[in-house]
Structure formats: C-alpha cells, structure tokens
Design an enzyme around this catalytic site. Structure first.
Site, short mmCIF file in Angstrom:
data_model
loop_
_atom_site.label_atom_id
_atom_site.label_comp_id
_atom_site.label_asym_id
_atom_site.label_seq_id
_atom_site.Cartn_x
_atom_site.Cartn_y
_atom_site.Cartn_z
CG HIS A 226 -1.86 1.16 1.28
ND1 HIS A 226 -3.20 0.99 1.54
CD2 HIS A 226 -1.68 2.49 1.11
CE1 HIS A 226 -3.80 2.17 1.53
NE2 HIS A 226 -2.89 3.11 1.28
CG HIS B 241 -0.79 7.14 -0.95
ND1 HIS B 241 -2.01 7.33 -1.57
CD2 HIS B 241 -1.05 6.46 0.19
CE1 HIS B 241 -2.97 6.78 -0.82
NE2 HIS B 241 -2.40 6.24 0.25
CG ASN C 6 -5.16 8.58 -3.20
OD1 ASN C 6 -4.08 8.12 -3.58
ND2 ASN C 6 -5.30 9.15 -2.01
CE LYS D 40 -8.01 2.11 -0.68
NZ LYS D 40 -6.81 2.46 0.00
CG HIS E 35 -10.00 4.38 3.42
ND1 HIS E 35 -8.80 5.04 3.54
CD2 HIS E 35 -10.75 4.82 4.47
CE1 HIS E 35 -8.82 5.84 4.60
NE2 HIS E 35 -10.02 5.73 5.17
CG HIS F 286 -4.98 2.13 5.83
ND1 HIS F 286 -6.33 2.04 6.07
CD2 HIS F 286 -4.85 2.86 4.71
CE1 HIS F 286 -6.97 2.70 5.12
NE2 HIS F 286 -6.09 3.20 4.28
CG ASP G 200 -1.63 4.80 3.96
OD1 ASP G 200 -1.65 5.23 2.80
OD2 ASP G 200 -2.49 5.10 4.81
CB ALA H 145 -5.02 12.40 6.41
O1 DOR Z 1 -3.38 9.22 5.79
C1 DOR Z 1 -3.75 8.95 4.67
N1 DOR Z 1 -3.24 9.56 3.57
N2 DOR Z 1 -4.72 8.06 4.53
C2 DOR Z 1 -5.29 7.81 3.34
O2 DOR Z 1 -6.17 7.01 3.29
C3 DOR Z 1 -4.88 8.57 2.14
C4 DOR Z 1 -3.54 9.09 2.27
C5 DOR Z 1 -3.19 10.13 1.23
O3 DOR Z 1 -3.47 9.91 0.05
O4 DOR Z 1 -2.63 11.16 1.58
ZN ZN Z 2 -3.38 5.10 1.65
#
Ligand code: DOR
Ligand code: ZN
Length: 362
Positions: A30, A32, A58, A116, A153, A191, A264, A280
């Site tokens: 997982h 980004h 995303n 997802k 999620h 997560h 994550d 976040a």
């Molecule tokens: O903390 C997070 N950041 N949780 C998520 O589900 C998305 C991620 C983000 O894309 O920044």
């Molecule tokens: Zn994530």
C-alpha cells in the site's frame, strides 16, 4: 528443559545478540507515489529497498480506467532512477460508474493487481469514491469470478459517527454485508488501526487479509494530540488508543499469513500539513525498514519480520516472493534526513520518536 522465564530470557539473549538479519527483499502492499515532481522525489525512497508496491490510485483526477493505469504506470517507470529494479503493481480507483469489463480486461492483461474502494469523502482525494454500495455490485461480482482482490479503505464517513469508531462501524455496516453478498471476493482491509480490525481479519478465513502500516505500529492518538498538536502524525484512519496499537503490534509480529506490510507512505508537502486544515498522511518510505526492524526487535520478533514484510503479501496476491535478499545490520543510530526536498516543496519524514539502529547494508 527451560522453564518459561528461562525460555523468555533465552529469546531475549538471542534477540540481543542478533546484529544482522537477511530476509527476502520486501514489498510494500500500500503506497502513495503521487505524480509529477512529487513522484520523482519519493519514488527512489521506496525503490531503494522494495522490489514491488501496490500503487494507490487516488490522484487528481483518479486512476479509474485501464488506460489511466497504463499511463500512470508509464510515468512511474519513467521516474525511476537509472538501474533501479522496481515493479509498480497498479490498481484502479472504484467509482459507481466503473465498467466491470474494463476491470476484467486490465486484470487479464496483467496490468492491475487490485481495485481500490474509497467510501466517498473518507480521505485524501476520495470525492469520486463510492456512496451507494449497491451500485458497485456488478464490478465486485466480476472481481470475485476472476479472483481480483478489492483493497478497502475501511471507514464510514457519516458525520454522526465518531472518527475513532469509523473503522469498527465500517466492518459491521459495510464490509461484512458486502462480503456476505459477494462470496469468493478477496478483500484486503487496508491500514487496519483497531483490535476490532485485527480480530475481524483473523476470523475471516483465506479470502481476507490486512495491511498494517509502519506508523500505526509506533504511534497512538496521544502522539498526535498530547502536549501540542503534531500534524505529521495525523493520518487516516487516525491512530487510536494504545490497546489498538498493541493489537496491531501483536498481529504484525505474529507471522500469521493474514497480516502484511502496507506502509501507506503518503507524502504531503509541509505547507499542506502544517496549516489550519492539514492533510492526512505520514511519509515513512525513507526509514520504514529501520523502524520495522527496531519495532520487531523491541518485541523480540525479528524472526517474523520476513513473513510480515516479504512473504505474506505475495502469498495473498498469488505472487512469488522476491528471489533477492536484503541484509539489515545493527549498529550506531541511523542518520536519516528530517525531510526530503521535492520540486513541490519539502516533505517531512516520519519521526518514530526513538533512535533506530538497523540499516539496510546489502
Ligand atoms: O493518511 C492517509 N493519507 N490516509 C489515506 O487514506 C490517504 C492518504 C493520502 O493519500 O494522503
Ligand atoms: Zn493510503
């Protein structure tokens, strides 16, 4: 024969004595990576140690179709440093309009490894996510037929549900009914942050697994809120009470095949974190393996780090573990940068709050 205390002491001695650890090269289930300048800056941080990663879709706009995923994969490969061997495992962002045949085609061609599910509004860039879960039934049924996992999620978004309860309520209200309606659907609860999540996955049989992040093994909600608000510890799902962190630690270090690493790692520039309404995400790609080794050592569980980081994930996804290995060595505290520079601005690296002694040396 050793009594229990003796056995525990023996275990401690073995753990203390360990100064190197060789494991199969790990994968991140997982991750980004974003796009553009941010992608270029953060990708080397993961590719340095990890062989493969499940890439979150995303983006803005999200990676919705097979064509989107192919184009994004191309941009990731383009951004790789010279000579880096890293395989991005692509995913599609599920919307209420997703075409089951497009998903099946992208899967059959080996382009995507998962789809997802973001409940609309649950987190960063989730506005195109799912509001009405009945609308995605045809896609889920097709995925169950072809054995394509759904990454979830797992948080409800209803304003009246307390943010610390959103994972548990999601399991009861959304996930369990959805799995009952779609037998054979393989699900990764992403997560997980609660003991409830651990117990649900543990009892769920071979069709459900869970990723656990590095940071949720380290912080509880006090780290975010006690003695001042610390935006770099804010992520979603938000860290919970200590009992939940301990349940996650026990699950991750157990070696059980349902639990595997999904960092994550989610970079946001400092300006977007250190503000009145901060984003976040914890950025852990840079020091994840050093943190994990430290955590597993603290729990006298270095022997199960390989299962968590390198074996359980590929087994769930029906892939072989990596042939190569990495070696971690214990020594003087590891220096890692407080932040990395990106073309979009600085990104702060997650601070576990304790010194790290394990570094990847080979
Ligand atoms: O903390 C997070 N950041 N949780 C998520 O589900 C998305 C991620 C983000 O894309 O920044
Ligand atoms: Zn994530």
């Amino acid at each position: 024969m050793l009594n229990r205390a003796g056995a525990a002491r023996g275990k401690l001695l073995t753990a203390r004595a360990m100064t190197t650890l060789t494991i199969r090269r790990p994968d991140d289930w997982h991750l980004h990576l974003r796009d553009g300048a941010m992608l270029k800056a953060v990708l080397p941080e993961t590719a340095r140690h990890f062989a493969r990663a499940i890439i979150m879709p995303n983006l803005v706009p999200p990676v919705v179709t097979g064509d989107d995923a192919a184009a994004y994969r191309g941009r990731i490969l383009e951004a790789l440093p010279e000579g880096a061997a890293f395989e991005p495992l692509m995913t599609l962002y599920l919307t209420e309009k997703t075409d089951p045949e497009d998903v099946a085609r992208a899967h059959a061609g080996g382009l995507i490894r998962a789809v997802k599910l973001y409940p609309a509004g649950a987190t960063t860039n989730s506005a195109s996510g799912v509001r009405d879960f009945d609308r995605i039934r045809p896609v889920l049924e097709r995925m169950a037929e072809i054995g394509l996992p759904l990454c979830v999620h797992g948080e409800v978004t209803d304003a009246e549900v307390d943010i610390f309860d959103r994972e548990k309520v999601f399991i009861d209200r959304v996930l369990e009914p959805l799995r009952e309606r779609t037998p054979g659907l393989r699900v990764v609860m992403e997560h997980i942050t609660t003991r409830d999540g651990v117990e649900y996955v543990r009892a769920g049989g071979p069709d459900i697994g869970a990723t656990i992040t590095t940071h949720h093994l380290v912080i509880n909600r006090n780290h975010i809120l006690a003695g001042g608000i610390r935006p770099h510890y804010y992520c979603l799902p938000v860290a919970k009470r200590e009992i939940h962190r301990l349940a996650l630690r026990a699950a991750a270090t157990s070696g059980e095949d349902s639990f595997f690493l999904g960092t994550d790692s989610a970079p946001h520039v400092d300006a977007a974190k250190e503000t009145a309404c901060g984003c976040a995400g914890c950025f852990t790609a840079t020091n994840t393996l050093s943190i994990l080794a430290e955590v597993f050592e603290q729990d006298e569980a270095l022997g199960t780090l390989e299962a968590f980081a390198s074996l359980n994930g590929p087994a769930f996804y029906g892939l072989s573990p990596n042939d190569e290995t990495i070696t971690l060595s214990r020594g003087a505290p590891v220096d890692y940068p407080e932040r990395i520079e990106t073309g979009d601005g600085p990104v702060t690296v997650f601070d576990p709050g304790f010194p790290l002694h394990w570094r990847v040396t080979d």
